[in-house]
Enzyme design. Structure first.
Site, PDB file in Angstrom:
ATOM      1  N   LEU A   1      42.165  41.424  35.088  1.00 54.63           N
ATOM      2  CA  LEU A   1      42.038  42.332  36.224  1.00 54.63           C
ATOM      3  C   LEU A   1      41.999  43.795  35.808  1.00 54.63           C
ATOM      4  O   LEU A   1      42.701  44.640  36.356  1.00 54.63           O
ATOM      5  CB  LEU A   1      43.192  42.090  37.208  1.00 54.63           C
ATOM      6  CG  LEU A   1      43.277  40.675  37.763  1.00 54.63           C
ATOM      7  CD1 LEU A   1      44.458  40.534  38.704  1.00 54.63           C
ATOM      8  CD2 LEU A   1      41.980  40.273  38.447  1.00 54.63           C
TER       9      LEU A   1
ATOM     10  N   HIS B   1      34.010  34.588  38.356  1.00 56.03           N
ATOM     11  CA  HIS B   1      34.380  35.216  39.631  1.00 56.03           C
ATOM     12  C   HIS B   1      34.511  34.107  40.678  1.00 56.03           C
ATOM     13  O   HIS B   1      33.670  33.209  40.724  1.00 56.03           O
ATOM     14  CB  HIS B   1      33.299  36.222  40.043  1.00 56.03           C
ATOM     15  CG  HIS B   1      33.646  36.954  41.292  1.00 56.03           C
ATOM     16  ND1 HIS B   1      34.557  37.985  41.311  1.00 56.03           N
ATOM     17  CD2 HIS B   1      33.225  36.785  42.568  1.00 56.03           C
ATOM     18  CE1 HIS B   1      34.675  38.427  42.555  1.00 56.03           C
ATOM     19  NE2 HIS B   1      33.879  37.713  43.333  1.00 56.03           N
TER      20      HIS B   1
END
Length: 185
Positions: free
Chosen positions: A78, A97
């Site tokens: 992240l 994703h």
């Protein structure tokens, strides 16, 4: 590279544990308490926890070079990838994703944020997208997408479970194919 629990990293570590040509040499995290570090330790894989400054200063790139890294996998990482890594590993950084890009991508779109947005939009399907990493969040060339149906009664948590099951099934085999077939865009 991962920032959290590392369930995808676990699948990757398992797949390549005794692989004849592919080795996981290093697990990198930007969080010193990330469970992925314990997973790596269980497989006797070296780890490196970096600060934001390490990424900016070039120390992260230096560590990757020191370990002889030639392919980078983002598995729930992240933090934005810096230009130095993108330039040093052209078409050799992949991400997964949890939505069907180009929908529901971009800054701030990760984890449950994605699944809530998918639910709120009334989508009838979702699934993971495996893509190359470029300088923009979730805009690199798409390599693979895998779909699952969404029932109108599915909660964001239900969607997450369906998508994660597909991630665990397809991400490591895709990585293997990319590395062994020297895939280029």
């Amino acid at each position: 590279m991962a920032s959290g629990g590392g369930s995808n990293a676990q699948c990757i570590l398992e797949r390549f544990e005794n692989h004849p040509t592919i080795r996981v040499k290093l697990v990198v995290s930007n969080k010193d308490q990330a469970y992925v570090l314990e997973r790596a330790d269980n497989f006797k894989i070296s780890t490196f926890v970096h600060s934001k400054e390490d990424a900016i200063s070039g120390k992260l790139l230096s560590v990757l070079k020191e370990f002889g890294i030639d392919f980078i996998v983002l598995a729930g990482y992240l933090q934005k990838i810096g230009d130095d890594l993108i330039e040093s590993f052209p078409n050799r950084i992949v991400n997964i994703h949890p939505a069907l890009l180009p929908k529901f991508g971009g800054k701030g779109m990760y984890g449950m944020h994605v699944h809530r947005a998918v639910k709120a939009a009334g989508e009838t399907e979702s699934g993971p997208t495996i893509h190359f990493v470029n300088e923009n969040y979730d805009e690199g060339a798409i390599i693979e997408q895998h779909r699952c149906s969404i029932d109108e009664n599915d909660s964001p948590e239900d969607i997450q479970k369906k998508v994660l099951a597909l991630e665990h099934k397809y991400f490591a085999p895709c990585i293997e194919k990319l590395i062994t077939e020297d895939y280029e865009i």
